[in-house]
Design an enzyme around this catalytic site. Sequence first.
Site, PDB file in Angstrom:
ATOM      1  N   ASP A 136       0.878  -1.194  -0.035  1.00 36.76           N
ATOM      2  CA  ASP A 136       0.048  -0.039   0.002  1.00 36.76           C
ATOM      3  C   ASP A 136       0.949   1.059   0.266  1.00 36.76           C
ATOM      4  O   ASP A 136       1.293   1.512  -1.080  1.00 36.76           O
ATOM      5  CB  ASP A 136      -0.853   0.071   1.310  1.00 36.76           C
ATOM      6  CG  ASP A 136      -2.020   0.984   1.299  1.00 36.76           C
ATOM      7  OD1 ASP A 136      -2.298   1.687   0.243  1.00 36.76           O
ATOM      8  OD2 ASP A 136      -2.506   1.005   2.250  1.00 36.76           O
ATOM      9  N   LYS A 154      -0.817  -1.358  -4.719  1.00 32.25           N
ATOM     10  CA  LYS A 154      -1.690  -0.230  -4.877  1.00 32.25           C
ATOM     11  C   LYS A 154      -0.574   1.072  -4.943  1.00 32.25           C
ATOM     12  O   LYS A 154      -0.404   1.882  -4.212  1.00 32.25           O
ATOM     13  CB  LYS A 154      -2.471   0.022  -3.449  1.00 32.25           C
ATOM     14  CG  LYS A 154      -3.533  -0.614  -3.267  1.00 32.25           C
ATOM     15  CD  LYS A 154      -4.144  -0.417  -1.853  1.00 32.25           C
ATOM     16  CE  LYS A 154      -5.385  -1.268  -1.686  1.00 32.25           C
ATOM     17  NZ  LYS A 154      -6.214  -0.890  -0.409  1.00 32.25           N
ATOM     18  N   ASP A 166      -8.122  -9.507   4.415  1.00 29.27           N
ATOM     19  CA  ASP A 166      -9.497  -9.582   5.552  1.00 29.27           C
ATOM     20  C   ASP A 166     -10.043  -8.159   5.913  1.00 29.27           C
ATOM     21  O   ASP A 166      -9.197  -7.020   5.671  1.00 29.27           O
ATOM     22  CB  ASP A 166      -8.814 -10.069   6.789  1.00 29.27           C
ATOM     23  CG  ASP A 166      -7.982  -9.176   7.689  1.00 29.27           C
ATOM     24  OD1 ASP A 166      -7.103  -8.732   7.093  1.00 29.27           O
ATOM     25  OD2 ASP A 166      -8.486  -8.577   8.694  1.00 29.27           O
TER      26      ASP A 166
HETATM   27  P1  IMP Z   1       1.730  -0.443   3.877  1.00 28.12           P
HETATM   28  O1  IMP Z   1       2.912  -0.512   4.952  1.00 28.12           O
HETATM   29  O2  IMP Z   1       0.976   0.837   3.741  1.00 28.12           O
HETATM   30  O3  IMP Z   1       2.414  -0.897   2.430  1.00 28.12           O
HETATM   31  O4  IMP Z   1       0.997  -1.606   4.338  1.00 28.12           O
HETATM   32  C1  IMP Z   1       0.668  -2.949   3.625  1.00 28.12           C
HETATM   33  C2  IMP Z   1      -0.371  -3.570   4.596  1.00 28.12           C
HETATM   34  O5  IMP Z   1      -1.487  -2.974   4.658  1.00 28.12           O
HETATM   35  C3  IMP Z   1      -0.776  -4.929   3.796  1.00 28.12           C
HETATM   36  O6  IMP Z   1       0.104  -6.014   4.293  1.00 28.12           O
HETATM   37  C4  IMP Z   1      -1.998  -5.158   4.398  1.00 28.12           C
HETATM   38  O7  IMP Z   1      -1.883  -5.899   5.607  1.00 28.12           O
HETATM   39  C5  IMP Z   1      -2.770  -3.874   4.641  1.00 28.12           C
HETATM   40  N1  IMP Z   1      -3.611  -3.604   3.484  1.00 28.12           N
HETATM   41  C6  IMP Z   1      -3.296  -2.367   2.753  1.00 28.12           C
HETATM   42  N2  IMP Z   1      -4.420  -2.486   1.871  1.00 28.12           N
HETATM   43  C7  IMP Z   1      -5.294  -3.476   2.049  1.00 28.12           C
HETATM   44  C8  IMP Z   1      -6.468  -4.031   1.343  1.00 28.12           C
HETATM   45  O8  IMP Z   1      -7.010  -3.313   0.258  1.00 28.12           O
HETATM   46  N3  IMP Z   1      -6.905  -5.114   2.226  1.00 28.12           N
HETATM   47  C9  IMP Z   1      -6.569  -5.789   3.173  1.00 28.12           C
HETATM   48  N4  IMP Z   1      -5.234  -5.366   3.555  1.00 28.12           N
HETATM   49  C10 IMP Z   1      -4.706  -4.211   3.146  1.00 28.12           C
END
Ligand code: IMP
Length: 189
Positions: A99, A127, A155
């Site tokens: 994300d 994303k 989830d």
């Molecule tokens: P980041 O550090 O912002 O890249 O977070 C990644 C984490 O956020 C992933 O491993 C998921 O646990 C959670 N996450 C982000 N987007 C989603 C989604 O659309 N569905 C479910 N979990 C998400």
Amino acid sequence: MTDYPFATEVITEVDLKSRVVELGQAISNDYLDRSPLFVVVLTGSVLFAADLVRNVEADSEVDFLGLNRFGEGGRIGIAMDLSAPVVDRNVIIVEDIVDTGLTLKVLRRMMTDRGAASVSTAALFDKTRRRVTDVPIEYRGFEVGDEFLVGYGLDWQGVYRNLRSIWAVMDIEAFVRDPKVLSKQLHSG
Ligand code: IMP
């Protein structure tokens, strides 16, 4: 694909399966002479990892890492550490979805600091538009939009990891009111 007012099926089981096969083949080609150690980030990546490693033709090992996330800003802690050191290992971090990229950035640095010989990432969903930090993803399944996704390991409040396809949440309020709004529909016959 199925549509409800609050959620839409966006990636079918068939498409998931064939993309995971392709990722496995790419890893097999790159790791012919290096045995990969798959570092699977709990819990969402477990289904993806199980399918991915079965499509990798290289001697592979699998280990698990559990994280605690502390709010915004990518601060993470280790809830469950790996069972063995990664020194001199060729690590492939297995993530469900990237994300902001902050979690992955910390994980890659952690593996390098612990002495891994090489570090790469297999992430099923990317994303891209929400990224706040540059971080490489060597094996990327699907580029997706901003919607919150559930299914195939992902989830909403612990629910929906067991769905075979990927669904996008279209009405967040409906899921906040009732986290099981989609499962009630899916299991209603
Ligand atoms: P980041 O550090 O912002 O890249 O977070 C990644 C984490 O956020 C992933 O491993 C998921 O646990 C959670 N996450 C982000 N987007 C989603 C989604 O659309 N569905 C479910 N979990 C998400």
